[in-house]
Design a protein around this motif. Structure first.
Motif, PDB file in Angstrom:
ATOM      1  N   SER A 131      27.389  31.896  39.179  1.00 49.99           N
ATOM      2  CA  SER A 131      28.323  32.756  38.453  1.00 49.99           C
ATOM      3  C   SER A 131      27.553  33.751  37.599  1.00 49.99           C
ATOM      4  CB  SER A 131      29.257  31.919  37.566  1.00 49.99           C
ATOM      5  OG  SER A 131      28.509  31.199  36.599  1.00 49.99           O
ATOM      6  N   GLY A 132      28.260  34.777  37.176  1.00 47.55           N
ATOM      7  CA  GLY A 132      27.647  35.777  36.316  1.00 47.55           C
ATOM      8  C   GLY A 132      28.654  36.844  35.943  1.00 47.55           C
ATOM      9  N   LEU A 133      28.222  37.787  35.133  1.00 50.28           N
ATOM     10  CA  LEU A 133      29.107  38.862  34.715  1.00 50.28           C
ATOM     11  C   LEU A 133      28.318  40.113  34.395  1.00 50.28           C
ATOM     12  CD1 LEU A 133      30.270  38.572  31.028  1.00 50.28           C
ATOM     13  CD2 LEU A 133      28.409  37.199  31.934  1.00 50.28           C
ATOM     14  N   VAL A 134      29.021  41.220  34.422  1.00 50.33           N
ATOM     15  CA  VAL A 134      28.500  42.515  33.977  1.00 50.33           C
ATOM     16  C   VAL A 134      29.445  43.005  32.897  1.00 50.33           C
ATOM     17  CG1 VAL A 134      27.929  44.880  34.629  1.00 50.33           C
ATOM     18  CG2 VAL A 134      27.557  43.027  36.264  1.00 50.33           C
ATOM     19  N   ASP A 135      28.935  43.146  31.674  1.00 50.40           N
ATOM     20  CA  ASP A 135      29.820  43.547  30.576  1.00 50.40           C
ATOM     21  C   ASP A 135      29.169  44.550  29.633  1.00 50.40           C
ATOM     22  OD1 ASP A 135      27.953  41.948  29.376  1.00 50.40           O
ATOM     23  OD2 ASP A 135      29.385  40.644  28.348  1.00 50.40           O
ATOM     24  N   HIS A 136      28.060  45.153  30.061  1.00 49.27           N
ATOM     25  CA  HIS A 136      27.352  46.080  29.181  1.00 49.27           C
ATOM     26  C   HIS A 136      27.470  47.528  29.645  1.00 49.27           C
ATOM     27  CE1 HIS A 136      24.574  44.823  32.384  1.00 49.27           C
ATOM     28  NE2 HIS A 136      24.087  46.040  32.304  1.00 49.27           N
ATOM     29  N   ASP A 137      28.227  47.766  30.701  1.00 46.80           N
ATOM     30  CA  ASP A 137      28.377  49.123  31.226  1.00 46.80           C
ATOM     31  C   ASP A 137      29.852  49.503  31.321  1.00 46.80           C
ATOM     32  OD1 ASP A 137      25.633  49.646  31.630  1.00 46.80           O
ATOM     33  OD2 ASP A 137      25.670  48.507  33.505  1.00 46.80           O
TER      34      ASP A 137
END
Length: 229
Positions: A131-137
């Motif tokens: 699992s993972g996420l992208v939340d800085h863009d």
């Protein structure tokens, strides 16, 4: 392969689902294949579309220096989420939560974008959830009423072990006329692919023109020299 009630359906390359009496098991593939393209539409309470996404989605897993692949099968996806005035969520999940992909949209004044992307996949025989996420863009940002479009691949790193490849991709949230997309705004990768050949062609033509003009200038100077003699 999907087996249900003794009926077998062959999915697209890169997809492997096995069903037993209790759950759906997801099997990774050692080679990469183009993901099947799906249309995903989420409607508001009044029945109007508020999010639409057309895309192929590929999970890329890296484990012990080996790379494995899994393509999201649109025919198996369950769509859920919600729509608000300034926030919206599109969630795509496989049966038994074997894999999931969630987009969180945010609206700021006249713009909208994906503020958060989360993904997970639970394959066999690893029996581990990646699992993972992208939340800085601010991903896929365009004007409200327009759609973001990218025929080139969009590769998103959600963690050291899991990447998500979206190809192609067209997406729109909040304001959408019926089931159709608004004006498409192409991504930089598509723009570069389209404009660079034009620039190179113009450069070549310019160099040829300069060469010809230089040759004519030198030839004319030599002729003037002969006339003086």
């Amino acid at each position: 392969m999907v087996i249900t009630n003794s009926v077998r359906c062959l999915p697209s390359p890169g997809i492997s689902l096995q069903r037993n009496d209790s759950s759906v098991q997801l099997v990774l593939q050692p080679s990469e294949a183009s993901p099947p393209i799906g249309d995903y539409i989420l409607k508001s309470l009044n029945g109007n579309p508020c999010i639409k996404a057309t895309m192929g989605a590929e999970y890329i897993i890296t484990e012990q220096k080996k790379t494995w692949y899994f393509n999201l099968d649109p025919s198996r996806v369950r769509i859920s989420g919600y729509c608000d005035k300034e926030a919206a969520v599109l969630s795509l999940t496989l049966p038994d939560d074997a894999a999931g992909l969630q987009f969180t949209f945010k609206k700021e004044k006249s713009l909208f974008y994906v503020s958060n992307l989360t993904a997970h996949v639970s394959p066999v025989p690893v029996y581990k959830t990646y699992s993972g996420l992208v939340d800085h863009d601010k991903l896929f940002m365009v004007q409200v009423g327009q759609s973001f479009s990218c025929k080139s691949e969009s590769l998103l790193s959600t963690s050291s072990e899991l990447k998500i490849k979206l190809v192609p991709l067209q997406i729109q949230a909040f304001t959408q006329p019926s089931d159709h997309y608004g004006q498409a705004v192409e991504c930089w990768a598509d723009f570069n692919k389209r404009i660079i050949p034009i620039i190179l062609e113009a450069t070549v033509v310019g160099l040829i023109l300069i060469t010809v003009l230089t040759f004519l200038f030198i030839k004319d100077r030599r002729r003037q020299g002969y006339d003086r003699i």
